[in-house]
Design an enzyme around this catalytic site. Structure first.
Site, PDB file in Angstrom:
ATOM      1  N   HIS A   1       0.864  -1.187   0.000  1.00 13.25           N
ATOM      2  CA  HIS A   1       0.000   0.000   0.000  1.00 13.25           C
ATOM      3  C   HIS A   1       0.896   1.231   0.000  1.00 13.25           C
ATOM      4  CE1 HIS A   1      -3.640  -2.387   0.901  1.00 13.25           C
ATOM      5  NE2 HIS A   1      -2.785  -3.162   1.552  1.00 13.25           N
ATOM      6  N   LEU A   2       0.868   1.979  -1.107  1.00 11.10           N
ATOM      7  CA  LEU A   2       1.708   3.186  -1.188  1.00 11.10           C
ATOM      8  C   LEU A   2       0.933   4.444  -0.800  1.00 11.10           C
ATOM      9  CD1 LEU A   2       3.819   2.494  -4.427  1.00 11.10           C
ATOM     10  CD2 LEU A   2       4.438   2.069  -2.043  1.00 11.10           C
TER      11      LEU A   2
ATOM     12  N   ASN B   1      -6.694   0.584  -2.626  1.00 11.76           N
ATOM     13  CA  ASN B   1      -7.544   1.254  -1.619  1.00 11.76           C
ATOM     14  C   ASN B   1      -6.977   2.624  -1.236  1.00 11.76           C
ATOM     15  OD1 ASN B   1      -5.395   0.011  -0.271  1.00 11.76           O
ATOM     16  ND2 ASN B   1      -6.594  -0.537   1.529  1.00 11.76           N
TER      17      ASN B   1
ATOM     18  N   ASP C   1      -8.493  -5.285  -2.564  1.00  8.82           N
ATOM     19  CA  ASP C   1      -7.814  -5.543  -1.285  1.00  8.82           C
ATOM     20  C   ASP C   1      -8.146  -4.508  -0.218  1.00  8.82           C
ATOM     21  OD1 ASP C   1      -5.874  -6.991   0.366  1.00  8.82           O
ATOM     22  OD2 ASP C   1      -4.899  -5.039   0.377  1.00  8.82           O
TER      23      ASP C   1
ATOM     24  N   HIS D   1      -2.504 -12.694   1.286  1.00  5.30           N
ATOM     25  CA  HIS D   1      -2.144 -12.817   2.712  1.00  5.30           C
ATOM     26  C   HIS D   1      -2.812 -13.964   3.473  1.00  5.30           C
ATOM     27  CE1 HIS D   1      -5.717 -10.266   2.750  1.00  5.30           C
ATOM     28  NE2 HIS D   1      -5.045  -9.168   2.456  1.00  5.30           N
TER      29      HIS D   1
ATOM     30  N   ASP E   1       2.504  -6.895   2.183  1.00  4.69           N
ATOM     31  CA  ASP E   1       1.301  -6.173   2.628  1.00  4.69           C
ATOM     32  C   ASP E   1       1.697  -4.911   3.414  1.00  4.69           C
ATOM     33  OD1 ASP E   1      -1.318  -5.458   2.911  1.00  4.69           O
ATOM     34  OD2 ASP E   1      -1.882  -7.090   4.245  1.00  4.69           O
TER      35      ASP E   1
ATOM     36  N   HIS F   1       0.646   3.518   8.300  1.00  3.58           N
ATOM     37  CA  HIS F   1      -0.328   4.411   8.948  1.00  3.58           C
ATOM     38  C   HIS F   1       0.465   5.426   9.766  1.00  3.58           C
ATOM     39  CE1 HIS F   1      -3.795   2.011   7.792  1.00  3.58           C
ATOM     40  NE2 HIS F   1      -3.206   0.933   8.251  1.00  3.58           N
TER      41      HIS F   1
ATOM     42  N   GLY G   1      -2.959  -2.909  10.018  1.00  3.09           N
ATOM     43  CA  GLY G   1      -1.829  -2.846   9.091  1.00  3.09           C
ATOM     44  C   GLY G   1      -0.502  -2.571   9.747  1.00  3.09           C
TER      45      GLY G   1
HETATM   46  O1  DOR Z   1      -3.930  -4.883   7.714  1.00  2.00           O
HETATM   47  C1  DOR Z   1      -4.350  -4.488   6.642  1.00  2.00           C
HETATM   48  N1  DOR Z   1      -4.136  -3.239   6.200  1.00  2.00           N
HETATM   49  N2  DOR Z   1      -5.073  -5.326   5.901  1.00  2.00           N
HETATM   50  C2  DOR Z   1      -5.703  -4.935   4.789  1.00  2.00           C
HETATM   51  O2  DOR Z   1      -6.345  -5.748   4.176  1.00  2.00           O
HETATM   52  C3  DOR Z   1      -5.637  -3.526   4.350  1.00  2.00           C
HETATM   53  C4  DOR Z   1      -4.442  -2.871   4.867  1.00  2.00           C
HETATM   54  C5  DOR Z   1      -4.475  -1.373   4.738  1.00  2.00           C
HETATM   55  O3  DOR Z   1      -4.811  -0.869   3.679  1.00  2.00           O
HETATM   56  O4  DOR Z   1      -4.114  -0.700   5.710  1.00  2.00           O
END
Ligand code: DOR
EC number: 3.5.2.3
Length: 426
Positions: A61-62, A93, A151, A231, A304, A308, A323
């Site tokens: 996730h960038l 996402n 996802d 995952h 993955d 955050h 995440g």
């Molecule tokens: O832990 C996660 N974080 N699982 C996910 O499916 C999405 C991801 C996120 O986008 O933070």
């Protein structure tokens, strides 16, 4: 522009070659030999280092566009390069989600300008990631999307997932499935077990993941349509994929380093950095994941990487987002928990982090050989270090591995013949 790597051990999925020199010209491997005497513009003394084909992350996730307080394409790919990655797939996402040609192009163009790795956008399966109408797979592919996924969310509707399978089968593209029954998950935040009860947290049963995995394998078998399970975290999911592969179902899957490195004990003190979805499971699951990696049931290791902000993760367990970051620890966790424990070999690392991910996306990389693109990761597999916050390259710091001693370091990352990461320079 020429680059010469001296005295490395080349590790490909199908074997190793010690004491090799690699000459790179114009972004490709021009020569591999025991003693290249010709000089080059840049030379790396790689004595004691292992040269792997550049790592490809199928799942990250960038956060760009729209969520750049967590990460952006420049910081994310810089962290990826520090972790040995030369290519990363980014999940859709974002804000907006990647469901239009415009957003696919935005990512590709920004990555070309600012990126330290190649970036391959994964586009949404459904418009707005709402689980309803399918996106236009063909247009998104033509704009540069390499795979499809919602996802972060499952594709709950049976008719929708059946259509998506038929569509991706027709195009020969990877359908990457986030398997989760949201109704069954309810308010769950961590794995449903003893540690959840002790910490007073609502649990996520294994069946949340396994029931959807079983459904999708069932449909993939009916349609003979390839699917890729994201995952994988439970022993049951590994067994579902193993049995399906034996029956000839075209299913592949990935797992993340956290699932073979730590268990839900990490949530006992309610540490939000250990909150991830799917959640950290129990020792029996961790061992089954390792077994699935060893016997080839699990095709690839994908991080993955889910950055955050510190503020978001400073909240209570219930409110903090799911995440953890993963680019910069994936290789060390693999060496520490799979190589050192005898679960896999060095060649397997090349297979799991590079060869198979390239194959799944039908790309030409994943092997160090003459004329191949010069994507190479040079690593020290002996060096131990304590993973600390100050060293993190990513914009985000949300890792449950902080303070842990790990073994295995990336020294250089080379992408198309250019050095994108040099540890000494950091
Ligand atoms: O832990 C996660 N974080 N699982 C996910 O499916 C999405 C991801 C996120 O986008 O933070």
């Amino acid at each position: 522009m020429t680059l010469l790597i001296k005295n490395c051990t080349i590790v490909n999925a199908d074997g190793m070659q010690p004491d090799m020199d690699i000459m790179i010209r114009e972004g490709r491997i021009a020569e591999i030999n025991t003693n290249i005497t010709e000089r080059a513009g840049v030379e790396i003394d790689a004595k004691g280092l292992y040269a792997f084909p550049g790592f490809l992350d199928l799942h990250s996730h960038l956060r760009d566009p729209g969520l750049t307080h967590k990460e952006d394409i420049a910081t994310g790919t810089r962290a990826a390069a520090a972790g040995g990655y030369t290519t990363v797939c980014c999940m859709p996402n974002t804000k907006p989600v990647i469901d239009s040609e415009k957003t696919v192009r935005y990512i590709i163009e920004k990555a070309e300008k600012e990126g330290f790795t190649d970036v391959l956008p994964v586009a949404c399966i459904t418009c707005g990631m709402q689980g309803g109408a399918l996106t236009d797979f063909e247009k998104l592919r033509d704009a540069g999307a390499v795979a499809f996924s919602d996802d972060g969310l499952p594709v709950a509707g049976d008719e929708v997932i059946l259509c998506a399978m038929e569509y991706s089968k027709k195009l020969g593209m990877l359908l990457m499935l986030h398997e989760e029954d949201l109704e069954l998950r309810g308010q769950g935040v961590v794995h449903d077990g003893e540690n959840a009860r002790k910490a007073g947290l609502a649990g996520i049963p294994r069946a949340v993941e396994e029931s959807m995995t079983a459904r999708d394998i069932f449909y993939a078998e009916k349609l003979d349509a390839p699917i890729h399970i994201c995952h994988v975290s439970t022993a049951g999911s590994v067994e579902l994929v193993r049995r399906a592969k034996k029956r000839g179902v075209p299913v592949t899957c990935e797992t993340g380093p956290h699932y073979y490195s730590i268990t839900d004990e990490k949530i006992a003190d309610r540490n939000p950095n250990a909150k991830v979805n799917p959640p950290l499971r129990e020792m029996s699951d961790l061992l089954a994941i390792r077994q699935g990696i060893a016997d080839g049931t699990i095709d690839a290791i994908a991080t993955d990487h889910a950055p955050h902000s510190e503020q978001e993760k400073a909240q209570e367990m219930e409110a903090a987002p799911f995440g953890m970051i993963g680019f910069e620890t994936a290789f060390a966790l693999t060496v520490t928990n799979l190589l050192e424990t005898g679960v896999i070999s060095l060649e397997d690392i090349a297979r799991l982090l590079s060869k198979r991910p390239n194959e799944l996306l039908k790309r030409e990389g994943g092997e160090i050989k003459k004329n191949a693109p010069a994507d190479i990761t040079l690593c020290d597999i002996q060096e131990k270090f304590v993973y600390n916050k100050e060293e993190i390259v990513s914009k985000a710091k949300n890792s449950p591995f902080l303070g842990m001693e790990l073994k295995g370091r990336v020294n250089y990352t080379i992408r198309k013949g250019s050095i994108t990461y040099d540890r000494q320079a950091h």
